[in-house]
Motif scaffolding. Structure first.
Motif, PDB file in Angstrom:
ATOM      1  N   GLN B 235       0.788  -1.226   0.000  1.00 42.83           N
ATOM      2  CA  GLN B 235       0.000   0.000   0.000  1.00 42.83           C
ATOM      3  C   GLN B 235       0.824   1.282   0.000  1.00 42.83           C
ATOM      4  N   ASN B 236       1.906   1.288   0.787  1.00 40.98           N
ATOM      5  CA  ASN B 236       2.655   2.536   0.960  1.00 40.98           C
ATOM      6  C   ASN B 236       3.863   2.649   0.046  1.00 40.98           C
ATOM      7  N   ILE B 237       3.955   1.748  -0.898  1.00 39.76           N
ATOM      8  CA  ILE B 237       5.115   1.755  -1.783  1.00 39.76           C
ATOM      9  C   ILE B 237       4.741   2.464  -3.090  1.00 39.76           C
ATOM     10  N   ALA B 238       5.641   3.314  -3.568  1.00 33.59           N
ATOM     11  CA  ALA B 238       5.370   4.069  -4.794  1.00 33.59           C
ATOM     12  C   ALA B 238       5.212   3.113  -5.982  1.00 33.59           C
ATOM     13  N   PRO B 239       4.360   3.461  -6.946  1.00 35.20           N
ATOM     14  CA  PRO B 239       4.198   2.591  -8.111  1.00 35.20           C
ATOM     15  C   PRO B 239       5.486   2.462  -8.909  1.00 35.20           C
ATOM     16  N   LEU B 240       5.657   1.300  -9.531  1.00 28.97           N
ATOM     17  CA  LEU B 240       6.895   1.049 -10.271  1.00 28.97           C
ATOM     18  C   LEU B 240       6.899   1.848 -11.571  1.00 28.97           C
ATOM     19  N   LYS B 241       8.083   2.356 -11.921  1.00 26.81           N
ATOM     20  CA  LYS B 241       8.195   3.096 -13.184  1.00 26.81           C
ATOM     21  C   LYS B 241       8.552   2.141 -14.318  1.00 26.81           C
ATOM     22  N   LYS B 242       9.267   1.086 -13.943  1.00 27.27           N
ATOM     23  CA  LYS B 242       9.759   0.181 -14.963  1.00 27.27           C
ATOM     24  C   LYS B 242       9.649  -1.251 -14.432  1.00 27.27           C
ATOM     25  N   TYR B 243       9.233  -2.170 -15.301  1.00 28.90           N
ATOM     26  CA  TYR B 243       9.140  -3.570 -14.886  1.00 28.90           C
ATOM     27  C   TYR B 243      10.354  -4.334 -15.402  1.00 28.90           C
ATOM     28  N   VAL B 244      10.700  -5.354 -14.639  1.00 29.18           N
ATOM     29  CA  VAL B 244      11.784  -6.238 -15.068  1.00 29.18           C
ATOM     30  C   VAL B 244      11.325  -6.981 -16.335  1.00 29.18           C
ATOM     31  N   SER B 245      12.272  -7.405 -17.173  1.00 31.74           N
ATOM     32  CA  SER B 245      11.924  -8.067 -18.439  1.00 31.74           C
ATOM     33  C   SER B 245      11.138  -9.360 -18.185  1.00 31.74           C
ATOM     34  N   PRO B 246      10.105  -9.609 -18.974  1.00 27.06           N
ATOM     35  CA  PRO B 246       9.345 -10.863 -18.811  1.00 27.06           C
ATOM     36  C   PRO B 246      10.204 -12.095 -19.047  1.00 27.06           C
ATOM     37  N   ASP B 247      11.305 -11.939 -19.785  1.00 27.47           N
ATOM     38  CA  ASP B 247      12.182 -13.092 -20.019  1.00 27.47           C
ATOM     39  C   ASP B 247      12.872 -13.537 -18.733  1.00 27.47           C
ATOM     40  N   ILE B 248      13.227 -12.557 -17.884  1.00 27.14           N
ATOM     41  CA  ILE B 248      13.836 -12.894 -16.588  1.00 27.14           C
ATOM     42  C   ILE B 248      12.791 -13.587 -15.703  1.00 27.14           C
ATOM     43  N   VAL B 249      11.566 -13.076 -15.758  1.00 29.15           N
ATOM     44  CA  VAL B 249      10.464 -13.677 -14.986  1.00 29.15           C
ATOM     45  C   VAL B 249      10.284 -15.143 -15.378  1.00 29.15           C
ATOM     46  N   LEU B 250      10.218 -15.376 -16.697  1.00 32.02           N
ATOM     47  CA  LEU B 250      10.021 -16.746 -17.179  1.00 32.02           C
ATOM     48  C   LEU B 250      11.183 -17.650 -16.766  1.00 32.02           C
ATOM     49  N   ALA B 251      12.400 -17.126 -16.912  1.00 27.09           N
ATOM     50  CA  ALA B 251      13.589 -17.925 -16.576  1.00 27.09           C
ATOM     51  C   ALA B 251      13.588 -18.307 -15.097  1.00 27.09           C
ATOM     52  N   ASN B 252      13.182 -17.363 -14.246  1.00 27.03           N
ATOM     53  CA  ASN B 252      13.165 -17.657 -12.812  1.00 27.03           C
ATOM     54  C   ASN B 252      12.110 -18.698 -12.448  1.00 27.03           C
ATOM     55  N   VAL B 253      10.977 -18.640 -13.121  1.00 27.55           N
ATOM     56  CA  VAL B 253       9.937 -19.646 -12.854  1.00 27.55           C
ATOM     57  C   VAL B 253      10.424 -21.015 -13.309  1.00 27.55           C
ATOM     58  N   LEU B 254      11.039 -21.067 -14.505  1.00 29.82           N
ATOM     59  CA  LEU B 254      11.495 -22.357 -15.031  1.00 29.82           C
ATOM     60  C   LEU B 254      12.675 -22.908 -14.232  1.00 29.82           C
ATOM     61  N   TYR B 276       2.591  -4.568  -8.553  1.00 30.46           N
ATOM     62  CA  TYR B 276       4.003  -4.801  -8.255  1.00 30.46           C
ATOM     63  C   TYR B 276       4.468  -6.201  -8.652  1.00 30.46           C
ATOM     64  N   HIS B 277       3.569  -6.960  -9.237  1.00 31.22           N
ATOM     65  CA  HIS B 277       3.921  -8.347  -9.573  1.00 31.22           C
ATOM     66  C   HIS B 277       3.438  -8.752 -10.961  1.00 31.22           C
ATOM     67  N   TYR B 278       4.227  -9.606 -11.570  1.00 29.19           N
ATOM     68  CA  TYR B 278       3.712 -10.426 -12.672  1.00 29.19           C
ATOM     69  C   TYR B 278       3.045 -11.649 -12.028  1.00 29.19           C
ATOM     70  N   THR B 279       2.076 -12.239 -12.706  1.00 34.98           N
ATOM     71  CA  THR B 279       1.570 -13.536 -12.271  1.00 34.98           C
ATOM     72  C   THR B 279       1.836 -14.538 -13.388  1.00 34.98           C
ATOM     73  N   VAL B 280       2.453 -15.661 -13.020  1.00 36.83           N
ATOM     74  CA  VAL B 280       2.694 -16.710 -14.010  1.00 36.83           C
ATOM     75  C   VAL B 280       1.913 -17.948 -13.594  1.00 36.83           C
ATOM     76  N   GLY B 281       1.200 -18.532 -14.563  1.00 32.35           N
ATOM     77  CA  GLY B 281       0.447 -19.758 -14.298  1.00 32.35           C
ATOM     78  C   GLY B 281       0.968 -20.878 -15.171  1.00 32.35           C
ATOM     79  N   TRP B 282       1.019 -22.089 -14.630  1.00 35.40           N
ATOM     80  CA  TRP B 282       1.497 -23.222 -15.426  1.00 35.40           C
ATOM     81  C   TRP B 282       0.784 -24.491 -15.001  1.00 35.40           C
ATOM     82  N   LYS B 283       0.833 -25.463 -15.905  1.00 40.33           N
ATOM     83  CA  LYS B 283       0.284 -26.778 -15.602  1.00 40.33           C
ATOM     84  C   LYS B 283       1.416 -27.775 -15.520  1.00 40.33           C
ATOM     85  N   GLY B 284       1.176 -28.901 -14.855  1.00 38.46           N
ATOM     86  CA  GLY B 284       2.194 -29.941 -14.737  1.00 38.46           C
ATOM     87  C   GLY B 284       2.282 -30.732 -16.030  1.00 38.46           C
ATOM     88  N   ASN B 285       3.203 -31.683 -16.098  1.00 40.33           N
ATOM     89  CA  ASN B 285       3.281 -32.476 -17.322  1.00 40.33           C
ATOM     90  C   ASN B 285       3.116 -33.966 -17.072  1.00 40.33           C
TER      91      ASN B 285
END
Lengths: 78, 383
Positions: B235-254, B276-285
């Motif tokens: 609540q008290n945190i300023a909004p982000l000006k820039k988001y981290v690359s989605p490729d880094i997000v994907l790599a961290n999830v994988l 303040y967040h990306y949300t990543v959803g995945w299914k199992g294999n």
């Protein structure tokens, strides 16, 4: 509340005299068997593939086969 | 089973009225549902031929984002979703991050090369129209909830139908179809025979369908519960000006879940993420997990996973209902059997409707005398 016997008697008196009563046959035996097999088929392909897929085809296909048999093939004596 | 004659009359009335209320809608659902069983096969007809690429390379999501945003410069990217069977990622842009279905652009890309595909978007075409008809009668959420209610009424009809089956079958052997001169006798036998044999399957498809009509309210529970809780911490945190690359997000999830079958990535600020967040959803294999969705929130400033909880049971329930409703989880033979059983459901609905219509007609014209005595007893169940 009427008792079970009373109900049965009422039903019986309404049935054609010529028709054979098959009241001794358990009503739910076949439906229960067929539907349990169908449920096994529905679940089988959900929990695995390969032979479980084949099991699901056989189990659900059985319901179709029974319907086909009952409608087209089963002998019926008037 | 001691069911008195009066109680049985109530069950008969329940069966008649619940069926009368929902039959027209159920017929619509059965008919529009037929092509939906084969949605994957039909969708494929409109897809471009995918060039075989040797490596399972992943295109840069940042590039896909850039290309998609270039098509509608003023529109924000809401989320990306991965196709289940094809190497395809679709970008969803909207007039705003919370845009409704009619205000979005869906742009498909090759997930390996990042190339824009000329494939029709998922929300266009005949199949999307049929799905919309099937799921909401083209009336959005109110239509969907109404159909869910009709499904509930149909379930009452199924249960009462099973109850009134007992006195009917006492006079016959199982699955008898009397080849009688009176068509109503044969119709009644067919209705009861097909109905009782398919009752488990019809119940499963009905219940899973009812659950699927509740996707929007149940998702709202998740948004207002778990997601809102996490949002509140910022609540008290300023909004982000820039988001981290989605490729880094994907790599961290994988990195954390190597066998994840990525399903979607929601952009910060969109309804399924937080500012303040990306949300990543995945299914199992594995067969057991391939229908279940897992979700993680990823810090949009660092790209680190900040929350990865167990999916709430009601979202698991929705995800498991999809295959159980559409029958697309056991290969082509299962789809064909699903189709036949669907047609059998139509037979039960149609014979039931005709039985009511014919009886109604006969009573109305007052020629009940001409109906054989036997027929009257059989049709008594419909009163």
């Amino acid at each position: 509340m009427k008792t079970n016997t009373e109900t049965k008697v009422k039903y019986r008196t309404k049935v054609d005299a010529g028709k054979k009563l098959i009241s001794s046959q358990p009503v739910w035996r076949w439906p229960l068997l067929i539907n349990t097999i169908a449920l096994v088929g529905i679940i089988a392909a959900l929990i695995g593939h390969g032979w479980l897929d084949i099991l699901s085809w056989l189990c659900l296909g059985a319901s179709v086969a029974v319907i086909f048999y009952a409608y087209y093939l089963a002998p019926y004596e008037k | 089973m001691a069911i008195s004659r009066n109680t049985m009359k109530v069950w008969h009335a329940t069966h008649k009225w619940s069926s009368l209320i929902c039959t027209v809608f159920l017929l619509m659902l059965c008919i529009t549902g037929l092509p939906l069983i084969f949605h994957a096969e039909i969708d494929e007809l409109s897809l471009p031929e995918f060039i075989e690429v040797q490596s399972e390379k992943q295109a840069s999501l940042a590039v896909i984002e850039l290309l998609a945003r270039a098509e509608k410069p003023d529109w924000p990217l809401i989320f990306l979703f991965w196709d289940e069977s094809k190497p395809m990622i679709s970008a969803v842009l909207g007039t705003s991050v919370s845009a409704g279905e009619s205000d979005v652009l869906i742009a498909p890309f090759d997930s390996r090369t990042g190339e824009r595909l000329a494939a029709p978007a998922k929300n266009e075409g005949v199949m999307a129209f049929i799905l919309d008809l099937h799921a909401s009668m083209l009336m959005g959420l109110p239509g969907t909830l109404f159909l869910g209610f009709m499904g509930f009424i149909f379930f009452i009809s199924i249960i009462s139908g099973v109850v009134v089956y007992a006195p009917y079958i006492k006079r016959l052997s199982f699955a008898t179809v009397r080849q009688n001169k009176d068509k109503n006798i044969k119709r009644l036998d067919t209705h009861n025979m097909v109905g009782i044999i398919t009752v488990a399957w019809v119940s499963v498809v009905t219940i899973s369908g009812i659950i699927l009509t509740l996707v929007t309210p149940l998702t709202a529970i998740w948004q207002n519960g778990e997601l809102a809780k996490i949002k509140a911490q910022y609540q008290n945190i300023a909004p982000l000006k820039k988001y981290v690359s989605p490729d880094i997000v994907l790599a961290n999830v994988l990195k954390k879940v190597p066998d994840a079958n990525i399903a979607f990535m929601s952009w910060p600020g969109s309804p399924y993420a937080t500012p303040y967040h990306y949300t990543v959803g995945w299914k199992g294999n594995t067969p057991l997990t391939e229908h279940l969705l897992k979700v993680a929130l990823i810090d949009a400033s660092t790209g680190e996973i900040s929350s990865m909880r167990e999916t709430p049971w009601y979202l698991d329930m929705i995800n498991i209902s999809v295959p159980l409703h559409f029958g697309d989880y056991g290969g082509l033979p299962l789809k064909i059997i699903w189709t036949i059983l669907n047609i059998m459901a139509i037979v039960t609905l149609w014979t039931g409707l005709l039985l009511w219509l014919k009886k109604h007609k006969k009573v109305r014209v007052g020629n009940t005398q001409e109906i054989p005595k036997n027929a009257l007893i059989e049709i008594e169940g419909l009163r």
